[in-house]
Write an enzyme that holds these catalytic residues in place. Structure first.
Site, PDB file in Angstrom:
ATOM      1  N   TYR A 197    -134.948  62.824  -4.840  1.00  0.00           N
ATOM      2  CA  TYR A 197    -134.565  62.830  -6.253  1.00  0.00           C
ATOM      3  C   TYR A 197    -135.100  64.073  -6.956  1.00  0.00           C
ATOM      4  O   TYR A 197    -136.183  64.554  -6.642  1.00  0.00           O
ATOM      5  CB  TYR A 197    -135.131  61.596  -6.949  1.00  0.00           C
ATOM      6  CG  TYR A 197    -134.463  60.301  -6.529  1.00  0.00           C
ATOM      7  CD1 TYR A 197    -133.073  60.182  -6.495  1.00  0.00           C
ATOM      8  CD2 TYR A 197    -135.232  59.199  -6.182  1.00  0.00           C
ATOM      9  CE1 TYR A 197    -132.473  58.984  -6.118  1.00  0.00           C
ATOM     10  CE2 TYR A 197    -134.643  58.010  -5.807  1.00  0.00           C
ATOM     11  CZ  TYR A 197    -133.256  57.910  -5.775  1.00  0.00           C
ATOM     12  OH  TYR A 197    -132.673  56.731  -5.408  1.00  0.00           O
TER      13      TYR A 197
ATOM     14  N   LYS B 153    -162.434  39.268  -6.221  1.00  0.00           N
ATOM     15  CA  LYS B 153    -161.436  39.311  -7.307  1.00  0.00           C
ATOM     16  C   LYS B 153    -160.133  39.929  -6.795  1.00  0.00           C
ATOM     17  O   LYS B 153    -160.144  40.624  -5.758  1.00  0.00           O
ATOM     18  CB  LYS B 153    -161.997  40.102  -8.483  1.00  0.00           C
ATOM     19  CG  LYS B 153    -162.242  41.566  -8.197  1.00  0.00           C
ATOM     20  CD  LYS B 153    -163.118  42.205  -9.282  1.00  0.00           C
ATOM     21  CE  LYS B 153    -163.295  43.681  -9.005  1.00  0.00           C
ATOM     22  NZ  LYS B 153    -164.431  44.246  -9.759  1.00  0.00           N
TER      23      LYS B 153
HETATM   24  C1  LIG Z   1    -165.601  44.555  -9.075  1.00  0.00           C
HETATM   25  C2  LIG Z   1    -166.955  44.313  -9.545  1.00  0.00           C
HETATM   26  C3  LIG Z   1    -168.039  44.376  -8.671  1.00  0.00           C
HETATM   27  C4  LIG Z   1    -167.906  44.836  -7.231  1.00  0.00           C
HETATM   28  O1  LIG Z   1    -167.902  46.244  -7.229  1.00  0.00           O
HETATM   29  P1  LIG Z   1    -167.693  47.091  -5.880  1.00  0.00           P
HETATM   30  O2  LIG Z   1    -167.883  48.492  -6.301  1.00  0.00           O
HETATM   31  O3  LIG Z   1    -166.311  46.818  -5.419  1.00  0.00           O
HETATM   32  O4  LIG Z   1    -168.727  46.625  -4.913  1.00  0.00           O
HETATM   33  C5  LIG Z   1    -169.281  44.039  -9.165  1.00  0.00           C
HETATM   34  N1  LIG Z   1    -169.449  43.676 -10.447  1.00  0.00           N
HETATM   35  C6  LIG Z   1    -168.433  43.627 -11.337  1.00  0.00           C
HETATM   36  C7  LIG Z   1    -168.703  43.245 -12.732  1.00  0.00           C
HETATM   37  C8  LIG Z   1    -167.157  43.956 -10.911  1.00  0.00           C
HETATM   38  O5  LIG Z   1    -166.149  43.921 -11.786  1.00  0.00           O
END
Ligand SMILES: *Cc1c(COP(=O)(O)O)cnc(C)c1O
Length: 376
Positions: A265, A40
């Site tokens: 800043y 993702k």
């Molecule tokens: C992102 C995600 C994962 C992967 O999790 P990691 O901790 O990055 O291995 C698995 N299941 C779902 C539903 C996720 O959103």
């Protein structure tokens, strides 16, 4: 996008590290556990165009995505296996996801209705993973502790436009005891459900992420969903996983300022010594979040140099007083290894005050990427 040689900063993605991580995790899990590689958010910023061919080469059978853009990129890279969405999607997204053969994540009984209606309108059956709130994430999923929970699941299993191929859950905490308890509840709840359906041999049970799968073996069930571990952002497997991303820039300019001068800043910092400050030409527009102001570090000539000012839109300052040979043009590493030093995910987490992924996903998507193949 490949980084032009004139870029002010770029991310290097180490293909060999990703392949090493896949092999290491699979060896740890053994043959019988299914492996869903989660890509993702454009492979957590590492680039699906870079990561997906490695998954294909390693024979990964299931890939997890969030957006349809992710799905399109995975297919464009030549992956022909199963694609699973790892969150609930909206109706238009589901409709458009059909062309990729996306298996949808069903996040509740009302959401199941949306997926079912979308499938019916297209005259297809959509394969789905039904989320249960067994672990207490309380984000999506049917809660079997609620009155009507069981009826809700039965209704989803009976929908002719949905083919339930998975029962899933997601853990709220990276804590072994919490994971073990959630996994045990998931086990009990899904056993009851599977006993009540004749479709039980084609329904996979899955709830584990990287942390859970590699820390609590009872959480593995039929399939694990591995994201962070692919990219080396995990201390599991005895620290054997290798971070795949390096964030790199070059010192643009160096100036000397006397003790007592203010820097940045809001006069963010007052120098307590005569100092040499180096300008790094990246800023919050590039995902270098303001949380790193006065807390983050950068590697120059294999040594750590502190970020001293408030991160600006396109630049920030590091104190290189203790690195006398530092010069304009020197490589400055914001994340990853340089010589014997490394800025690890844990370092970023400490400086930023939140998980490292919160930052590196943005770095990988905002800065140009260069694939590399580093020596192990
Ligand atoms: C992102 C995600 C994962 C992967 O999790 P990691 O901790 O990055 O291995 C698995 N299941 C779902 C539903 C996720 O959103």
């Amino acid at each position: 996008m490949t980084a032009p040689s004139s870029a002010a900063g770029w991310v290097e993605i180490d293909r060999n590290a990703i392949t090493h991580n896949i092999r290491t995790i699979r060896a740890e899990l053994g043959e019988e556990v299914g492996f869903c590689a989660v890509v993702k958010a454009d492979a957590y910023g590492h680039g699906i165009d870079i990561v997906a061919p490695l998954l294909v080469a390693e024979g990964i059978a299931i890939v997890g995505v969030a957006s349809n853009d992710d799905a399109a990129a995975v297919r464009a890279a030549g992956f022909v296996g199963r694609l699973m969405r790892v969150r609930p999607a909206g109706r238009e997204e589901i409709d458009d996801g059909i062309r990729f053969g996306l298996e949808e994540w069903v996040g509740g009984v009302e959401h199941a209705g949306i997926v079912g209606v979308t499938a019916a309108a297209r005259g297809v059956r959509i394969r789905v993973h039904l989320s249960l709130n067994s672990t207490g994430l309380g984000r999506d999923g049917i809660d079997l502790g609620e009155a009507g929970g069981l009826d809700a699941v039965t209704a989803v299993l009976a929908d002719p436009h949905l083919e339930v191929v998975g029962l899933c859950s997601h853990f709220p905490c990276e804590d072994a005891a919490d994971v073990a308890e959630g996994a045990s509840r998931f086990d009990e709840e899904t056993r009851v459900l599977l006993a009540g359906t004749h479709a039980c041999d084609r329904i996979a049970r899955h709830c584990a992420t990287t942390f859970a799968a590699l820390t609590v073996p009872e959480s593995r069930f039929d399939l694990v969903r591995i994201g962070a571990g692919l990219y080396g952002d995990s201390d599991t497997v005895g620290g054997a996983l290798r971070p795949a991303m390096r964030v790199v820039s070059r010192i643009a300019a160096i100036n000397a300022y006397p003790r007592g001068s203010t820097v940045g800043y809001e006069r963010w910092h007052r120098l307590d010594h005569d100092a040499r400050l180096a300008v790094i030409p990246l800023g919050y527009a590039d995902g270098i979040h303001r949380s790193l102001s006065g807390t983050g570090e950068v590697l120059v000539r294999g040594r750590r140099a502190p970020i001293v000012d408030r991160i600006a839109m396109n630049s920030f300052l590091v104190d290189v007083s203790s690195i006398p040979r530092a010069a304009p043009g020197d490589e400055a590493v914001l994340f990853g290894r340089q010589g014997d030093e490394v800025i690890a995910p844990a370092d970023v987490e400490r400086s930023h005050g939140h998980i490292a992924a919160d930052l590196y996903v943005a770095w990988g998507r905002l800065l140009p990427r260069r694939p590399v193949a580093a020596a192990g």
